[in-house]
Design a protein around this motif. Structure first.
Motif, PDB file in Angstrom:
ATOM      1  N   ALA A  97       0.930  -1.340   0.097  1.00  0.00           N
ATOM      2  CA  ALA A  97       0.140   0.027   0.070  1.00  0.00           C
ATOM      3  C   ALA A  97       0.867   1.298   0.034  1.00  0.00           C
ATOM      4  CB  ALA A  97      -0.832  -0.195   1.307  1.00  0.00           C
ATOM      5  N   ILE A  98       0.350   2.358  -0.727  1.00  0.00           N
ATOM      6  CA  ILE A  98       0.980   3.536  -0.694  1.00  0.00           C
ATOM      7  C   ILE A  98       0.178   4.593  -0.230  1.00  0.00           C
ATOM      8  CG2 ILE A  98       2.567   5.266  -1.979  1.00  0.00           C
ATOM      9  CD1 ILE A  98       3.343   2.926  -3.741  1.00  0.00           C
ATOM     10  N   LEU A  99       0.484   5.254   0.617  1.00  0.00           N
ATOM     11  CA  LEU A  99      -0.188   6.730   1.000  1.00  0.00           C
ATOM     12  C   LEU A  99       0.384   7.784   0.193  1.00  0.00           C
ATOM     13  CD1 LEU A  99      -2.209   8.227   2.880  1.00  0.00           C
ATOM     14  CD2 LEU A  99      -0.446   8.629   4.504  1.00  0.00           C
ATOM     15  N   ILE A 100      -0.607   8.321  -0.677  1.00  0.00           N
ATOM     16  CA  ILE A 100      -0.064   9.419  -1.467  1.00  0.00           C
ATOM     17  C   ILE A 100      -0.392  10.875  -0.875  1.00  0.00           C
ATOM     18  CG2 ILE A 100      -0.076  10.440  -3.904  1.00  0.00           C
ATOM     19  CD1 ILE A 100      -0.928   7.645  -4.905  1.00  0.00           C
ATOM     20  N   VAL A 101       0.523  11.749  -0.822  1.00  0.00           N
ATOM     21  CA  VAL A 101       0.390  12.924  -0.014  1.00  0.00           C
ATOM     22  C   VAL A 101       0.538  14.175  -1.389  1.00  0.00           C
ATOM     23  CG1 VAL A 101       0.735  14.511   1.748  1.00  0.00           C
ATOM     24  CG2 VAL A 101       1.079  11.991   1.777  1.00  0.00           C
ATOM     25  N   PRO A 102      -0.465  14.563  -1.996  1.00  0.00           N
ATOM     26  CA  PRO A 102      -0.301  15.458  -2.922  1.00  0.00           C
ATOM     27  C   PRO A 102       0.012  16.923  -2.385  1.00  0.00           C
ATOM     28  CG  PRO A 102      -2.313  14.575  -3.146  1.00  0.00           C
ATOM     29  CD  PRO A 102      -2.060  14.257  -1.775  1.00  0.00           C
ATOM     30  N   GLY A 126      -0.178  -3.477  -9.442  1.00  0.00           N
ATOM     31  CA  GLY A 126      -0.305  -4.116  -8.197  1.00  0.00           C
ATOM     32  C   GLY A 126      -0.572  -3.473  -6.927  1.00  0.00           C
ATOM     33  N   TYR A 127      -0.234  -2.108  -6.736  1.00  0.00           N
ATOM     34  CA  TYR A 127      -0.367  -1.419  -5.610  1.00  0.00           C
ATOM     35  C   TYR A 127      -1.660  -1.048  -5.381  1.00  0.00           C
ATOM     36  CZ  TYR A 127       4.686  -0.930  -6.079  1.00  0.00           C
ATOM     37  OH  TYR A 127       6.092  -1.056  -6.182  1.00  0.00           O
ATOM     38  N   SER A 128      -1.942  -1.029  -3.850  1.00  0.00           N
ATOM     39  CA  SER A 128      -2.982  -0.402  -3.399  1.00  0.00           C
ATOM     40  C   SER A 128      -2.766   0.987  -2.909  1.00  0.00           C
ATOM     41  CB  SER A 128      -3.637  -1.140  -2.094  1.00  0.00           C
ATOM     42  OG  SER A 128      -4.045  -2.471  -2.557  1.00  0.00           O
ATOM     43  N   SER A 129      -3.511   1.953  -3.458  1.00  0.00           N
ATOM     44  CA  SER A 129      -3.019   3.423  -3.374  1.00  0.00           C
ATOM     45  C   SER A 129      -4.263   4.205  -2.480  1.00  0.00           C
ATOM     46  CB  SER A 129      -2.917   4.024  -4.460  1.00  0.00           C
ATOM     47  OG  SER A 129      -1.878   3.572  -5.191  1.00  0.00           O
ATOM     48  N   ILE A 170       0.969  -5.848   6.396  1.00  0.00           N
ATOM     49  CA  ILE A 170       0.967  -4.847   7.314  1.00  0.00           C
ATOM     50  C   ILE A 170       2.206  -4.142   7.372  1.00  0.00           C
ATOM     51  CG2 ILE A 170       1.694  -6.210   9.554  1.00  0.00           C
ATOM     52  CD1 ILE A 170      -0.646  -4.789  10.772  1.00  0.00           C
ATOM     53  N   ASN A 171       3.409  -4.903   6.882  1.00  0.00           N
ATOM     54  CA  ASN A 171       4.593  -4.630   6.863  1.00  0.00           C
ATOM     55  C   ASN A 171       5.115  -3.811   5.425  1.00  0.00           C
ATOM     56  OD1 ASN A 171       4.726  -7.086   5.797  1.00  0.00           O
ATOM     57  ND2 ASN A 171       6.752  -7.562   7.027  1.00  0.00           N
ATOM     58  N   LYS A 172       4.133  -3.613   4.649  1.00  0.00           N
ATOM     59  CA  LYS A 172       4.399  -3.170   3.271  1.00  0.00           C
ATOM     60  C   LYS A 172       3.526  -2.027   3.031  1.00  0.00           C
ATOM     61  CE  LYS A 172       5.118  -6.306  -0.103  1.00  0.00           C
ATOM     62  NZ  LYS A 172       4.801  -7.384  -0.791  1.00  0.00           N
ATOM     63  N   VAL A 173       3.516  -1.109   3.918  1.00  0.00           N
ATOM     64  CA  VAL A 173       2.764   0.161   3.837  1.00  0.00           C
ATOM     65  C   VAL A 173       3.677   1.573   3.901  1.00  0.00           C
ATOM     66  CG1 VAL A 173       1.187   1.722   4.840  1.00  0.00           C
ATOM     67  CG2 VAL A 173       1.016  -0.801   5.178  1.00  0.00           C
ATOM     68  N   GLY A 174       3.855   2.076   2.619  1.00  0.00           N
ATOM     69  CA  GLY A 174       4.600   3.128   2.412  1.00  0.00           C
ATOM     70  C   GLY A 174       3.847   4.729   2.359  1.00  0.00           C
ATOM     71  N   VAL A 175       4.671   5.563   2.076  1.00  0.00           N
ATOM     72  CA  VAL A 175       4.224   7.221   2.078  1.00  0.00           C
ATOM     73  C   VAL A 175       4.869   7.708   0.711  1.00  0.00           C
ATOM     74  CG1 VAL A 175       5.773   8.172   3.685  1.00  0.00           C
ATOM     75  CG2 VAL A 175       3.410   9.182   3.005  1.00  0.00           C
ATOM     76  N   MET A 176       4.165   8.381  -0.169  1.00  0.00           N
ATOM     77  CA  MET A 176       4.808   9.003  -1.289  1.00  0.00           C
ATOM     78  C   MET A 176       4.042  10.491  -1.138  1.00  0.00           C
ATOM     79  SD  MET A 176       4.233   8.315  -5.360  1.00  0.00           S
ATOM     80  CE  MET A 176       5.334   6.998  -5.372  1.00  0.00           C
TER      81      MET A 176
END
Length: 331
Positions: A97-102, A126-129, A170-176
């Motif tokens: 998962a990637i949390l996108i912060v515009p 394949g990512y959840s955004s 749960i250990n593959k959650v990032g931020v962009m």
């Protein structure tokens, strides 16, 4: 939901096969009811999800900068109810998962340009955004700044709380983060456990530390001559004191616990100085944090996915995906 029935099996959506030899209609209906409940609880495509209890995204103010009605370029100008927009993977789920912060200089949140367009690209891989619509810092107010910091922090915890239903590790959650949004992404990466006075339920006891971070044409430093002035004023007011520059520059807050970080920027960026990326890169290297930096000769500021560009900056998202997969392979 598609259902196929024969004597010996029931097939439900996505090719999943469930065997029921000589199933009775009563048992089938009971199973179908359970399946309907399960699918109704799963997050749907591009769903607005409140990150705090009682939030209502309908209160947020939106403008559209697009000159082409078929290609929206919406921006949020006022956020009273923070939420994120879930964009599920369109191909085989990589459970990341990637949390996108515009960005938008904290005057706008560029919902399409630096949010949904990026999420759509990632979903094809394949990512959840989760595109974050956060409360923006304004006028150097402690309350406004802490609201923004806590919205990012809460969102990472919220994603982890949803990980089972959305098949996310749960250990593959990032931020962009993009531009000003990259400052918020860097802040939660450097200070994931900071208390901003908003802890109030079980979700807030989950980890807010990203497993990886991406900073795209970022505003990182608060130092005079390097920072983006509008971003700094929104965060910390009009003061240009050296103390603010030193105390709140994210490159000065890097530690060995800062997650692996990917940075991309164009050298001809006229809004955010490339010195932001260089200072962050140097700080991460000194702390021996896994870091990858791409400085492109051309691209300007706000290149989004890079679509339509004829220069190498158009490849940055592909480079990011390869880097992120290398992080997975190393763990």
């Amino acid at each position: 939901m598609k259902v196929n029935i024969s004597k010996n099996y029931i097939q439900i959506a996505r090719g999943r096969l469930v065997c029921f030899p000589n199933v009775s209609i009563v048992k089938f209906l009971a199973f179908l009811l359970c399946a309907l409940v399960f699918y109704s609880q799963m997050s749907s495509a591009n769903e607005d999800i409140p990150i705090w209890p009682g939030a209502n995204s309908g209160k947020n103010k939106v403008v559209d900068f697009s000159k082409n009605s078929t290609v929206p370029n919406r921006a949020i100008t006022r956020v009273s109810s923070p939420n994120f927009i879930y964009v599920p993977p369109k191909v085989h789920n990589n459970h990341t998962a990637i949390l996108i912060v515009p960005g938008g200089g904290f005057s706008y949140i560029m919902k399409d340009l630096e949010g949904l367009r990026v999420a759509d690209y990632l979903s094809q891989r394949g990512y959840s955004s989760f595109v974050l619509i956060y409360r923006m810092p304004k006028g150097g107010s402690d309350e406004n700044r802490n609201n923004a910091f806590s919205d990012v922090q809460r969102s990472l915890r919220k994603i982890r709380s949803m990980s089972v239903n959305n098949e996310i590790s749960i250990n593959k959650v990032g931020v962009m983060g993009f531009s000003a949004g990259a400052y918020l992404a860097a802040n939660v990466s450097n200070k994931p456990n900071e208390n901003y006075g908003h802890n109030n339920d079980a979700i807030d006891r989950l980890s807010a530390r990203p497993d990886f971070t991406a900073l795209i044409y970022p505003v990182i430093s608060m130092k005079t001559g390097i920072t983006h002035q509008g971003t700094r004023q929104a965060l910390y007011g009009k003061s240009t004191s050296q103390q603010i520059g030193n105390e709140f520059s994210q490159e000065n807050l890097v530690s060995k616990q800062t997650p692996p970080t990917f940075i991309a920027q164009a050298l001809d960026d006229k809004v955010a100085s490339p010195q932001n990326s260089l200072l962050m890169f140097d700080a991460l290297r000194k702390m021996r944090v896994n870091v990858e930096l791409h400085l492109f000769h051309e691209g300007g500021h706000g290149f989004s996915t890079g679509a339509g560009k004829t220069t190498p900056v158009s490849d940055w998202l592909d480079l990011f995906c390869k880097w992120q997969q290398s992080i997975d392979n190393a763990t």
